[in-house]
Motif scaffolding. Structure first.
Motif, PDB file in Angstrom:
ATOM      1  N   HIS A 113      -7.162   0.455   4.618  1.00  0.00           N
ATOM      2  CA  HIS A 113      -5.624   0.842   5.619  1.00  0.00           C
ATOM      3  C   HIS A 113      -5.382   1.985   6.338  1.00  0.00           C
ATOM      4  N   VAL A 114      -5.532   2.477   7.462  1.00  0.00           N
ATOM      5  CA  VAL A 114      -5.690   3.977   8.599  1.00  0.00           C
ATOM      6  C   VAL A 114      -3.936   4.134   9.071  1.00  0.00           C
ATOM      7  N   PHE A 115      -3.252   5.194   8.386  1.00  0.00           N
ATOM      8  CA  PHE A 115      -1.896   5.391   9.179  1.00  0.00           C
ATOM      9  C   PHE A 115      -1.844   5.839  10.235  1.00  0.00           C
ATOM     10  N   GLN A 116      -0.974   5.148  10.469  1.00  0.00           N
ATOM     11  CA  GLN A 116      -0.803   5.844  12.751  1.00  0.00           C
ATOM     12  C   GLN A 116      -0.019   6.766  12.898  1.00  0.00           C
ATOM     13  N   ASP A 117       0.782   7.348  13.930  1.00  0.00           N
ATOM     14  CA  ASP A 117       1.046   8.554  14.201  1.00  0.00           C
ATOM     15  C   ASP A 117       2.381   8.579  13.830  1.00  0.00           C
ATOM     16  N   ARG A 118       2.418   7.420  12.732  1.00  0.00           N
ATOM     17  CA  ARG A 118       3.897   7.553  12.654  1.00  0.00           C
ATOM     18  C   ARG A 118       3.738   7.451  10.837  1.00  0.00           C
ATOM     19  N   VAL A 119       5.091   8.225  10.394  1.00  0.00           N
ATOM     20  CA  VAL A 119       5.147   7.225   8.347  1.00  0.00           C
ATOM     21  C   VAL A 119       5.656   6.049   7.928  1.00  0.00           C
ATOM     22  N   GLU A 120       4.474   5.654   7.784  1.00  0.00           N
ATOM     23  CA  GLU A 120       4.300   4.573   7.002  1.00  0.00           C
ATOM     24  C   GLU A 120       4.532   4.546   5.911  1.00  0.00           C
ATOM     25  N   ASN A 121       5.082   3.269   4.859  1.00  0.00           N
ATOM     26  CA  ASN A 121       5.346   3.494   4.046  1.00  0.00           C
ATOM     27  C   ASN A 121       4.186   2.608   2.553  1.00  0.00           C
ATOM     28  N   VAL A 122       3.939   2.078   2.668  1.00  0.00           N
ATOM     29  CA  VAL A 122       2.765   0.616   2.629  1.00  0.00           C
ATOM     30  C   VAL A 122       2.750   0.681   0.418  1.00  0.00           C
ATOM     31  N   THR A 123       2.497  -1.191   0.860  1.00  0.00           N
ATOM     32  CA  THR A 123       3.278  -1.417  -1.005  1.00  0.00           C
ATOM     33  C   THR A 123       1.859  -2.244  -0.990  1.00  0.00           C
ATOM     34  N   LEU A 124       1.492  -2.281  -2.711  1.00  0.00           N
ATOM     35  CA  LEU A 124       0.704  -2.909  -3.372  1.00  0.00           C
ATOM     36  C   LEU A 124       0.469  -2.796  -4.293  1.00  0.00           C
ATOM     37  N   THR A 125       0.713  -4.213  -4.805  1.00  0.00           N
ATOM     38  CA  THR A 125       0.618  -4.325  -6.687  1.00  0.00           C
ATOM     39  C   THR A 125      -0.952  -4.257  -7.212  1.00  0.00           C
ATOM     40  N   VAL A 126      -0.814  -3.337  -8.332  1.00  0.00           N
ATOM     41  CA  VAL A 126      -1.672  -2.694  -8.814  1.00  0.00           C
ATOM     42  C   VAL A 126      -1.441  -3.301 -10.602  1.00  0.00           C
ATOM     43  N   GLY A 127      -1.940  -4.670 -11.063  1.00  0.00           N
ATOM     44  CA  GLY A 127      -2.033  -4.601 -12.226  1.00  0.00           C
ATOM     45  C   GLY A 127      -0.543  -5.063 -12.419  1.00  0.00           C
ATOM     46  N   GLY A 128       0.288  -5.926 -11.954  1.00  0.00           N
ATOM     47  CA  GLY A 128       1.667  -6.130 -11.804  1.00  0.00           C
ATOM     48  C   GLY A 128       2.814  -4.854 -11.980  1.00  0.00           C
ATOM     49  N   ALA A 129       2.521  -3.930 -11.029  1.00  0.00           N
ATOM     50  CA  ALA A 129       2.920  -2.788 -10.747  1.00  0.00           C
ATOM     51  C   ALA A 129       3.186  -2.581  -9.097  1.00  0.00           C
ATOM     52  N   THR A 130       4.048  -2.472  -9.169  1.00  0.00           N
ATOM     53  CA  THR A 130       4.225  -2.178  -7.546  1.00  0.00           C
ATOM     54  C   THR A 130       4.054  -0.633  -7.071  1.00  0.00           C
ATOM     55  N   VAL A 131       2.842   0.061  -6.352  1.00  0.00           N
ATOM     56  CA  VAL A 131       2.732   0.901  -5.572  1.00  0.00           C
ATOM     57  C   VAL A 131       3.242   1.532  -4.630  1.00  0.00           C
ATOM     58  N   LYS A 132       3.533   2.084  -3.689  1.00  0.00           N
ATOM     59  CA  LYS A 132       3.995   2.524  -2.504  1.00  0.00           C
ATOM     60  C   LYS A 132       3.130   3.643  -2.232  1.00  0.00           C
ATOM     61  N   ILE A 133       2.712   3.679  -0.973  1.00  0.00           N
ATOM     62  CA  ILE A 133       2.023   4.775  -0.232  1.00  0.00           C
ATOM     63  C   ILE A 133       2.197   5.413   1.114  1.00  0.00           C
TER      64      ILE A 133
END
Length: 404
Positions: A113-133
């Motif tokens: 995932h390549v971030f663009q020129d604005r702030v994004e908050n990407v969501t993924l799930t890791v072993g049942g836990a929700t992670v936002k980057i």
């Protein structure tokens, strides 16, 4: 108890030209030119071996906005390896490799995932836990405005990580890009701040961690010591960090104790002991000769410029190991051989010079139709070398004047 594990890297600077380096033989030059790529391959190998939940790369993947073609290809191959292993990658571009730069643009696999020129908050799930980057890429080379206000506050029940390629406002040593204050980062309540841009490894906060991993491979004497990345484990408000070395060539300042040294063979012997005690597999060393008495100082100052460096390079060479002596400096603290007031004034003026001053002083030389094309790029490393040599020349000339 929920837990995630990831790798935090930044400032890969793939394709760095190392144009300020000199005096290397052909094999050493090849190793040095390949060092950023070799360090990157160590990052990829470690990631494949340990299988983290994801990998963060926080800005300046490439050394220049034109993104060296060979470096792009090697990077794309590394991302393909991680794609086959099912490891997600989150990537932001920084001031060196901003999105407006020219590039061949290799197609990266779907795991990146390549971030663009604005702030994004990407969501993924890791072993049942929700992670936002949360993160962004530089759309242009100079981002001087603060971007923190665009980062969201952490939501309840998630792991929130921030990726930010920028400078703390209080930092006066580096060019200011995407400035922030530590308090602004803390106010967001994130579990981890993955920083980039500053090449010195440091932690601005322990709880929560606000971390610069430093660059992956040193490129000149100001980027000394171990270089690499962090492996991070987050467990419900608790963080464990482990630094993993990756550098292929280590730049190091080595202090050589010259107490009692009266002859050159003695100097070569103690210098060799210090070099052999350093365990780097490939070493570019800046030697500082310490604890010199007046007799030793006079012996060394009588040697023509550059000859001591060349002689030490030959004496300390090792066919089984890359060892290169870049400079030799004499520590004259406590000795009477001080610069005169006029000499101090000249040295002080040189120390205050910035890039523009050096370019103006060397303008005619670099613009010369015959000699200009053979000169190395006037980067910060070369400027530092010129400054050190000029001050040494001033010191030597002043000493000769005093003897007349």
């Amino acid at each position: 108890m929920a837990s995630i594990r990831f790798i935090h890297s930044a400032d890969l600077h793939l394709g760095s030209p190392f144009s300020g380096m000199k005096g290397l033989d052909a094999e050493q030059w090849k190793i040095l030119q390949n060092s950023t790529l070799a360090a990157f391959e160590r990052l990829i190998s470690y990631t494949l071996e340990t299988g983290p939940d994801f990998l963060l790369i926080v800005g300046d993947v490439y050394d220049g906005e034109d993104r060296n073609l060979r470096a792009q290809h090697r990077f794309q191959q590394g991302m393909e390896q991680l794609h086959k292993a099912g490891i997600p990658v989150f990537l932001s571009h920084g001031n060196h490799d901003h999105l407006s730069g020219g590039a061949a643009s290799f197609d990266l696999p779907a795991n990146v995932h390549v971030f663009q020129d604005r702030v994004e908050n990407v969501t993924l799930t890791v072993g049942g836990a929700t992670v936002k980057i949360a993160g962004f890429s530089y759309g242009r080379r100079h981002i001087t405005e603060s971007m923190i206000e665009h980062y969201p506050v952490k939501e309840t029940g998630v792991f929130q990580i921030g990726m930010l390629h920028g400078s703390e406002e209080s930092d006066t040593e580096h060019a200011m890009y995407a400035p922030f204050r530590k308090e602004q980062l803390l106010d967001k309540k994130y579990d981890y701040w993955a920083l980039g841009h500053i090449h010195k490894r440091q932690q601005l906060s322990l709880d929560p961690p606000i971390v610069y991993p430093g660059n992956l491979q040193g490129r000149h004497r100001k980027e000394s010591g171990p270089k690499g990345f962090y492996e991070v484990v987050l467990t419900d408000g608790h963080a464990e960090l482990e630094f993993i070395g990756a550098e292929a060539v280590c730049f190091e300042r080595i202090e050589v104790d010259c107490s009692g040294v009266q002859h050159m063979n003695e100097l070569f012997s103690v210098a060799k002991e210090q070099i052999e005690a350093h365990d780097a597999e490939a070493l570019v060393a800046e030697l500082e000769l310490q604890n010199l008495d007046e007799a030793t100082i006079h012996m060394l100052e009588d040697i023509p410029d550059g000859e001591l460096v060349y002689a030490l390079r030959e004496a300390l060479s090792n066919p089984r190991r890359f060892v290169h002596i870049s400079t030799v400096q004499l520590d004259k603290k406590g000795l009477s051989s001080e610069l005169s007031p006029f000499g101090k004034q000249l040295a002080s003026r040189l120390e205050s010079w910035e890039a523009g001053d050096w370019k103006q002083a060397l303008k005619e030389l670099y613009n010369h139709p015959k000699s200009g094309r053979f000169l190395p790029q006037l980067n910060s490393g070369l400027q530092e070398d010129l400054q050190a040599e000029a001050i040494a020349k001033i010191r030597k000339m002043m000493a000769l004047e005093e003897q007349r």
